[in-house]
Enzyme design. Structure first.
Site, mmCIF file in Angstrom:
data_model
loop_
_atom_site.group_PDB
_atom_site.id
_atom_site.type_symbol
_atom_site.label_atom_id
_atom_site.label_comp_id
_atom_site.label_asym_id
_atom_site.label_seq_id
_atom_site.Cartn_x
_atom_site.Cartn_y
_atom_site.Cartn_z
ATOM 1 N N GLY A 8 0.826 -1.208 0.000
ATOM 2 C CA GLY A 8 0.000 0.000 0.000
ATOM 3 C C GLY A 8 0.860 1.258 0.000
ATOM 4 O O GLY A 8 0.425 2.327 0.409
ATOM 5 N N GLY B 120 1.766 2.705 -2.638
ATOM 6 C CA GLY B 120 1.423 3.503 -3.817
ATOM 7 C C GLY B 120 2.251 3.153 -5.036
ATOM 8 O O GLY B 120 2.714 4.046 -5.756
ATOM 9 N N SER B 121 2.426 1.857 -5.275
ATOM 10 C CA SER B 121 3.260 1.458 -6.422
ATOM 11 C C SER B 121 2.641 1.928 -7.742
ATOM 12 O O SER B 121 3.368 2.342 -8.653
ATOM 13 C CB SER B 121 3.477 -0.064 -6.440
ATOM 14 N N SER B 122 1.315 1.918 -7.845
ATOM 15 C CA SER B 122 0.674 2.328 -9.102
ATOM 16 C C SER B 122 0.921 3.811 -9.376
ATOM 17 O O SER B 122 1.230 4.201 -10.513
ATOM 18 C CB SER B 122 -0.836 2.103 -9.044
ATOM 19 N N ALA C 108 3.352 5.658 -8.081
ATOM 20 C CA ALA C 108 4.790 5.914 -8.271
ATOM 21 C C ALA C 108 5.219 5.522 -9.686
ATOM 22 O O ALA C 108 5.976 6.251 -10.339
ATOM 23 C CB ALA C 108 5.601 5.149 -7.227
ATOM 24 N N ASP D 77 -1.251 10.424 -3.483
ATOM 25 C CA ASP D 77 -0.112 9.516 -3.694
ATOM 26 C C ASP D 77 0.741 9.977 -4.887
ATOM 27 O O ASP D 77 1.971 9.867 -4.872
ATOM 28 C CB ASP D 77 -0.598 8.066 -3.887
#
Ligand code: MEV
Length: 321
Positions: free
Chosen positions: A107, A109-111, A113, A154
């Site tokens: 969680g 925030g890979s999407s 980033a 994010d």
């Protein structure tokens, strides 16, 4: 010609959920990063290699981006490329390879980033140099195109880094001057689905609008008060605010048994306060404590069945490597 860009993950400090409805939040960037290497190719083809999320090789003609099937973990990169090329047409295609220092299940925030890495990288390839605001607008559009919902906090953390006061859609993106923030982060081992949880809170707000509005208003006031406590490095007051924020999130029904266990464990082990961070129901919890107590609290989290993630926060925003 190729370029490598990295962007940090994030942790929500205060104000989750309320921020989706126009209230402010406070977010900090973590020192674990997502990296994307972009290479311009002659063939009109989009290629993605993302081994961390199980994509060995995914290809699509540039003219078909955003159409037909999109594998779940390719959606953000594919839409970022599509949105960028729609605004800044270019010849040829693009090959992108991504790597992450953190698991997509945390969680962090890979999407968002990875979306920021792609937009920033593309803007640098032909020498366009988009401003952070333009990168925010294109990245936020991409996130909304893929998942339909989200405040964009994010995205802001990935672009600007540090610790930010943020209001939905990027109405406010204000860096806070905080040199040091002694956080302890614990992962529940459970992956939460942000959009599902946002929808559950929305259903609660439709059923009990007055009640949820009051919770959001209380969170709004708490975010403003917490900014001052953070600036003073008054960790005791920051901890009390975290406990209050957790109480509000509990009222919204987004905590979970494992989050409750890890939050109580951190408090019992000497943290000034603790709360879930992000959408809830899983992902991570955070606690604030004196530096000297961080290790002890981290070990207690591990002992309670969570996973202590030893990160530093206030990390640098997106950068060309
Ligand atoms: C999720 O990490 C935080 C939420 O406030 C959603 C968002 O702000 O996009 C629940």
């Amino acid at each position: 010609m190729s370029i490598t860009v990295s962007a940090p993950g994030k942790l929500m400090l205060f104000g989750e959920h309320a921020v989706v409805y126009g209230h402010p939040c406070i977010v900090t960037a973590v020192d674990q990063r997502m990296t994307a290497t972009l290479e311009q190719v002659q063939k009109q083809m989009f290629t993605l290699v993302a081994p961390d999320v199980g994509i060995e090789m995914y290809e699509k003609p540039m003219g078909e981006l955003g159409r037909g099937e999109m594998p779940k973990n390719a959606g953000f990169v594919e839409m970022a490329v599509k949105n960028f090329f729609a605004q800044h047409p270019m010849q040829g295609g693009i090959r992108i390879e991504t790597r992450s220092q953190f698991k997509s299940t945390f969680g962090f925030g890979s999407s968002s980033a990875v979306t920021v890495c792609v937009i920033k990288g593309l803007s640098a390839l032909p020498g366009l140099q988009l401003s952070p605001r333009e990168i925010f607008a294109l990245s936020y559009k991409t996130v909304l195109d893929v998942q339909g919902k989200g405040s964009g906090f994010d995205i802001a953390a990935a672009i600007y880094g540090g610790t930010l006061s943020f209001a939905a859609g990027g109405k406010t993106i204000e860096p806070l001057t905080i040199d040091h923030l002694p956080l302890v982060v614990g992962y529940t081992g459970i992956k939460a689905d942000t959009v599902t949880i946002i929808n559950e809170v929305k259903a609660l707000a439709e059923a009990q609008p007055g009640f949820v509005e009051r919770v959001y208003k209380d969170m709004h006031d708490l975010v403003e008060a917490s900014k001052e406590a953070l600036a003073r490095a008054d960790w005791k007051t920051v901890g009390e605010s975290m406990n209050k924020n957790q109480g509000y999130l509990d009222k919204l029904g987004v905590s979970s048994p494992m989050l409750d266990i890890l939050i109580q464990t951190a408090r019992d082990a000497g943290a000034y306060g603790a709360k879930l961070s992000g959408a809830g129901k899983g992902d991570c919890m955070i606690a604030i404590a004196e530096d000297i107590d961080r290790q002890k609290i981290g070990e207690a989290i591990n002992h309670a069945g969570g996973q202590w993630i030893d990160v530093r926060v206030g990390a640098e925003g997106a950068r060309i490597e």
